[in-house]
Design a protein around this motif. Structure first.
Motif, PDB file in Angstrom:
ATOM      1  N   LEU A  21       0.821  -1.202   0.000  1.00 29.42           N
ATOM      2  CA  LEU A  21       0.000   0.000   0.000  1.00 29.42           C
ATOM      3  C   LEU A  21       0.856   1.253   0.000  1.00 29.42           C
ATOM      4  N   SER A  22       0.458   2.219  -0.791  1.00 30.93           N
ATOM      5  CA  SER A  22       1.087   3.535  -0.764  1.00 30.93           C
ATOM      6  C   SER A  22       0.575   4.284   0.454  1.00 30.93           C
ATOM      7  N   HIS A  23       1.257   5.369   0.804  1.00 31.18           N
ATOM      8  CA  HIS A  23       0.804   6.192   1.925  1.00 31.18           C
ATOM      9  C   HIS A  23      -0.627   6.658   1.670  1.00 31.18           C
ATOM     10  N   ASP A  24      -1.439   6.617   2.693  1.00 31.51           N
ATOM     11  CA  ASP A  24      -2.827   7.074   2.655  1.00 31.51           C
ATOM     12  C   ASP A  24      -3.735   6.160   1.824  1.00 31.51           C
ATOM     13  N   GLU A  25      -3.273   4.953   1.534  1.00 30.64           N
ATOM     14  CA  GLU A  25      -4.078   4.003   0.768  1.00 30.64           C
ATOM     15  C   GLU A  25      -4.730   3.014   1.730  1.00 30.64           C
ATOM     16  N   THR A  26      -5.925   2.529   1.355  1.00 30.37           N
ATOM     17  CA  THR A  26      -6.692   1.585   2.156  1.00 30.37           C
ATOM     18  C   THR A  26      -6.900   0.298   1.362  1.00 30.37           C
ATOM     19  N   TRP A  27      -6.851  -0.828   2.073  1.00 27.97           N
ATOM     20  CA  TRP A  27      -7.066  -2.144   1.470  1.00 27.97           C
ATOM     21  C   TRP A  27      -8.182  -2.840   2.237  1.00 27.97           C
ATOM     22  N   HIS A  28      -9.207  -3.266   1.535  1.00 32.55           N
ATOM     23  CA  HIS A  28     -10.286  -4.071   2.114  1.00 32.55           C
ATOM     24  C   HIS A  28     -10.259  -5.432   1.440  1.00 32.55           C
ATOM     25  N   HIS A  29     -10.168  -6.479   2.250  1.00 32.04           N
ATOM     26  CA  HIS A  29     -10.058  -7.832   1.723  1.00 32.04           C
ATOM     27  C   HIS A  29     -11.159  -8.701   2.335  1.00 32.04           C
ATOM     28  N   PRO A  30     -12.143  -9.143   1.510  1.00 34.29           N
ATOM     29  CA  PRO A  30     -13.156 -10.071   2.026  1.00 34.29           C
ATOM     30  C   PRO A  30     -12.490 -11.382   2.428  1.00 34.29           C
ATOM     31  N   TYR A  31     -12.883 -11.903   3.582  1.00 37.59           N
ATOM     32  CA  TYR A  31     -12.259 -13.123   4.073  1.00 37.59           C
ATOM     33  C   TYR A  31     -13.325 -14.060   4.633  1.00 37.59           C
ATOM     34  N   GLU A  32     -13.384 -15.268   4.087  1.00 39.75           N
ATOM     35  CA  GLU A  32     -14.293 -16.292   4.586  1.00 39.75           C
ATOM     36  C   GLU A  32     -13.472 -17.298   5.380  1.00 39.75           C
ATOM     37  N   PHE A  33     -13.943 -17.609   6.577  1.00 37.91           N
ATOM     38  CA  PHE A  33     -13.213 -18.536   7.429  1.00 37.91           C
ATOM     39  C   PHE A  33     -14.164 -19.574   8.005  1.00 37.91           C
ATOM     40  N   GLU A  34     -13.597 -20.744   8.263  1.00 35.91           N
ATOM     41  CA  GLU A  34     -14.345 -21.833   8.884  1.00 35.91           C
ATOM     42  C   GLU A  34     -13.528 -22.332  10.067  1.00 35.91           C
ATOM     43  N   PRO A  35     -13.991 -22.053  11.284  1.00 35.73           N
ATOM     44  CA  PRO A  35     -13.235 -22.506  12.453  1.00 35.73           C
ATOM     45  C   PRO A  35     -13.079 -24.026  12.459  1.00 35.73           C
ATOM     46  N   THR A  36     -11.904 -24.489  12.827  1.00 33.64           N
ATOM     47  CA  THR A  36     -11.644 -25.927  12.910  1.00 33.64           C
ATOM     48  C   THR A  36     -11.532 -26.390  14.352  1.00 33.64           C
TER      49      THR A  36
END
Length: 155
Positions: free
Chosen positions: A100-115
């Motif tokens: 990421l550059s300065h002042d940049e935002t990253w949104h990452h969808p994440y699906e998880f399944e607890p084990t």
């Protein structure tokens, strides 16, 4: 005349090239509400074994430089005794990388399944902006976000 030019040049430089402020990154979890808006609310916390949940991991770069991030996602079985949290078992679920550059935002969808099952299951998103240690933990992460959950065994 030379003194005036130096003074004007110094003031002009100070205004044109401001000194960087506080340097930090922000790491957070979000969900999507009924209107499709991202909110920091209504996280999935109750599961039956085999169920999955979805959320969005966010990182904001305020480091005043381009930064490479590594996110180590771990699932932990823990116990809590007063102010002390003891990790009994930990599994790495996945690693993500972003730049990421300065002042940049990253949104990452994440699906998880607890084990893991139990009342004190914690999923943690450990964020490193440098080298990742061999044993990742909340204590050695540069930043982190975590989610507590209860996972019941399926019938």
């Amino acid at each position: 005349m030379i003194s005036i030019l130096i003074a004007v040049g110094s003031v002009g430089y100070a205004v044109a090239v401001p000194q960087p402020g506080e340097q930090f990154s922000a790491v957070y979890l979000l969900t999507e509400d009924d209107d499709g808006e991202l909110v920091a609310d209504d996280f999935p916390t109750e599961f039956e074994s085999g169920e999955s949940g979805e959320l969005i991991l966010g990182i904001d770069n305020n480091e005043h430089r381009t930064t490479e991030y590594t996110v180590v996602i771990v699932e932990q079985n823990v116990s809590v005794d007063g102010n002390e949290t003891v990790v009994h078992d930990q599994r790495e679920l996945e690693r993500l990388e972003t730049r990421l550059s300065h002042d940049e935002t990253w949104h990452h969808p994440y699906e998880f399944e607890p084990t893991m099952t139990g009342e004190n299951v914690r999923v943690a998103w450990l964020v490193y902006s440098g080298d990742v240690p061999d044993e990742s933990s909340l204590e050695n992460a540069d930043y982190y976000a975590h989610l507590w959950m209860t996972v019941d065994e399926s019938d």
